[in-house]
Design an enzyme around this catalytic site. Structure first.
Site, short mmCIF file in Angstrom:
data_model
loop_
_atom_site.label_atom_id
_atom_site.label_comp_id
_atom_site.label_asym_id
_atom_site.label_seq_id
_atom_site.Cartn_x
_atom_site.Cartn_y
_atom_site.Cartn_z
N CYS A 167 -12.99 7.59 4.32
CA CYS A 167 -13.92 6.62 4.91
C CYS A 167 -14.70 7.27 6.07
CB CYS A 167 -13.17 5.37 5.34
SG CYS A 167 -14.25 3.94 5.61
N HIS A 183 -9.58 3.51 0.96
CA HIS A 183 -8.28 3.54 1.64
C HIS A 183 -7.18 3.20 0.63
CE1 HIS A 183 -9.87 3.79 5.73
NE2 HIS A 183 -10.75 2.87 5.41
#
Length: 513
Positions: free
Chosen positions: A351, A462
């Site tokens: 991310c 994630h």
């Protein structure tokens, strides 16, 4: 309007004498213990402050659409422990720190930019009705609501505007436990002081004290619990031994004294993984499975020396990619990361970490601007040929993703599919004028959400290390299931609480005499 929530449901609340006392894990244990008794259970925390968040279903709108929202990871895990579907009602207010004096405000899963600049006391009064309404909904539809407090309920400078602790307890008429970390010292003073600083109507809700992280022979505690009960009228109903290997992520990260944590019981480490610990690091809980793996050592890297013997380097999520990238450069970690990649060492960005690995970060809308005078456009580390542009709209979605033909140090991931989640404002694209990178990860929607360039891999998703398939591919090892972790917590609480104490919290308080 009265704050009292009128409902046949019972509420049990876990308060603490401080942050880090053990509230989150005990609330999780209680969620599973009550669920195992055949009760319909829901967790609740009026307001959480954390950059560890999970994507959950939001509220259904007038048009019938149900957007995705986000809640604190602790309440997400508590909902799973309670055997219910995690939702925004379980954590109606989430504060995500972006700087020392500023947080993003998430209300019922949605970012409320209008509240970010409102002074704390005024904002608390504006947020309490949302929290109270969520609590009322949960108590109307469940047998038991397990509530987690925040910090200490006895901060007398904050008490008047603190709706997370005793205002919530009074509204729910909750049976309250107060837990303290005896390993830090001063446990009896902390419990007595907390009790005495509360007004009488709030003290009346406290049903038991809990001593957490005790080492040694419990008989040595005498006559402390008895004297404390004589002073307060509150019994000590649980003495919990020190237990580090429960398998649940810590609410505020995985930091341990000495800067690293090793798999318990394994002196000879085979793989050293360095995670760059920048100031606004987020979603640390996703690395808990690595901590549980035999033969893996995690190092929290804050200086170049921490990367010197690393087999892998991970750039995790960040609440403010540009500020953390500036910190990383100030620590001279950028050069150390580049050397690691040049030597063929495995380098993973997740991310915000992916965004930092790219060529440039562009913030035309000031999404990351205004914090510490950082924001606007800036260069990345130049290890992936990507450009990231920040968008005011935050992408929140659960993601089913599959790796393509990964190669080299990441070859084992080829063809592996896993379930994760995305929480980000940035959109990354491969610039046609730059060197090519292999699209390494695609969602089931067809979006490219991961790229590989040599030994460098960046993904937006994630939850990579929470996938048994990923752990098997990379380490040849599985991981404990969450269900086994939750059952272990409930078993531990059952063993170390007084006989009948947990069930007794659901009964009305008996008058003295």
């Amino acid at each position: 309007m009265s704050d009292l929530v009128r409902s046949p449901a019972r509420a049990v609340m876990v308060l603490g004498t401080s942050s880090g006392a053990g509230k989150s894990w005990l609330a999780t244990a209680l969620c599973r213990w009550y669920a195992r008794q055949g009760l319909k259970v829901a967790p609740f925390k009026a307001q959480n402050m954390s950059n560890n968040a999970r994507v959950v279903p939001g509220l259904i709108g007038a048009d019938g659409a149900q957007p995705m929202g986000e809640i604190g990871s602790a309440q997400y895990f508590q909902a799973l422990a309670a055997r219910c579907v995690p939702g925004v009602m379980h954590n109606p207010v989430l504060l995500k720190p972006e700087a020392d004096t500023r947080s993003q405000v998430v209300v019922l899963g949605e970012v409320r930019r209008d509240l970010a600049e409102v002074p704390w006391r005024e904002r608390s009064e504006a947020l309490w009705p949302h929290a109270r309404a969520a609590l009322q909904q949960l108590m109307a539809h469940n047998d038991v609501v397990v509530i987690e407090g925040a910090g200490s309920p006895a901060e007398i400078n904050l008490h008047a505007s603190d709706y997370v602790n005793m205002r919530t307890a009074l509204a729910a008429q909750a049976a309250c436990l107060v837990i303290t970390d005896i390993d830090r010292g001063g446990a009896f003073a902390h419990l007595y002081g907390t009790h005495q600083l509360l007004p009488a109507d709030e003290r009346a809700l406290i049903r038991g004290f809990v001593l957490n992280r005790f080492r040694g022979d419990a008989a040595l505690l005498a006559p402390g619990p008895e004297q404390l009960q004589a002073l307060t009228g509150v019994p000590t109903i649980g003495v919990l031994p020190m237990w580090r290997e429960h398998g649940l992520p810590e609410e505020d990260g995985l930091y341990e004294p000495g800067g690293h944590t090793a798999a318990p019981g394994h002196a000879a480490q085979r793989l050293r993984i360095a995670i760059v610990a920048y100031p606004r690091i987020s979603n640390l809980d996703e690395f808990q499975p690595l901590r549980n793996l035999p033969g893996v050592q995690l190092v929290w890297a804050r200086q170049p020396a921490d990367l010197e013997r690393a087999d892998w380097v991970i750039l995790p999520g960040s609440k403010h990619s540009q500020a953390d990238l500036a910190w990383l450069r100030a620590q001279r970690l950028d050069a150390a990361i580049a050397r690691h990649a040049a030597a063929g060492g495995a380098l993973l960005g997740i991310c915000g970490g992916l965004q930092m690995l790219g060529e440039a970060l562009i913030d035309l809308h000031g999404v990351e601007g205004g914090f510490d005078a950082l924001g606007g456009n800036g260069p990345g580390l130049g290890l992936l040929p990507l450009v990231t542009q920040f968008d005011p709209h935050k992408l929140l979605r659960p993601t089913r993703a599959s790796f393509g033909a990964t190669h080299g140090v990441w070859a084992a991931l080829a063809g592996v599919a896993f379930d994760g989640y995305e929480i980000h404002n940035g959109r990354s694209i491969q610039h046609p004028a730059m060197a090519s990178a292999l699209p390494a990860l695609r969602s089931t929607c067809g979006d490219t959400i991961g790229w590989q360039n040599g030994s460098v891999l960046g993904v937006y998703t994630h939850g990579l290390f929470e996938s048994p398939a990923v752990l098997q591919a990379l380490f040849g090892a599985g991981c404990r299931t969450l269900d086994s972790v939750f059952d272990g917590l409930a078993d531990f609480a059952e063993r170390h609480f007084s006989l009948g104490a947990l069930a007794g919290l659901l009964s009305p308080k008996q008058p003295p005499g």
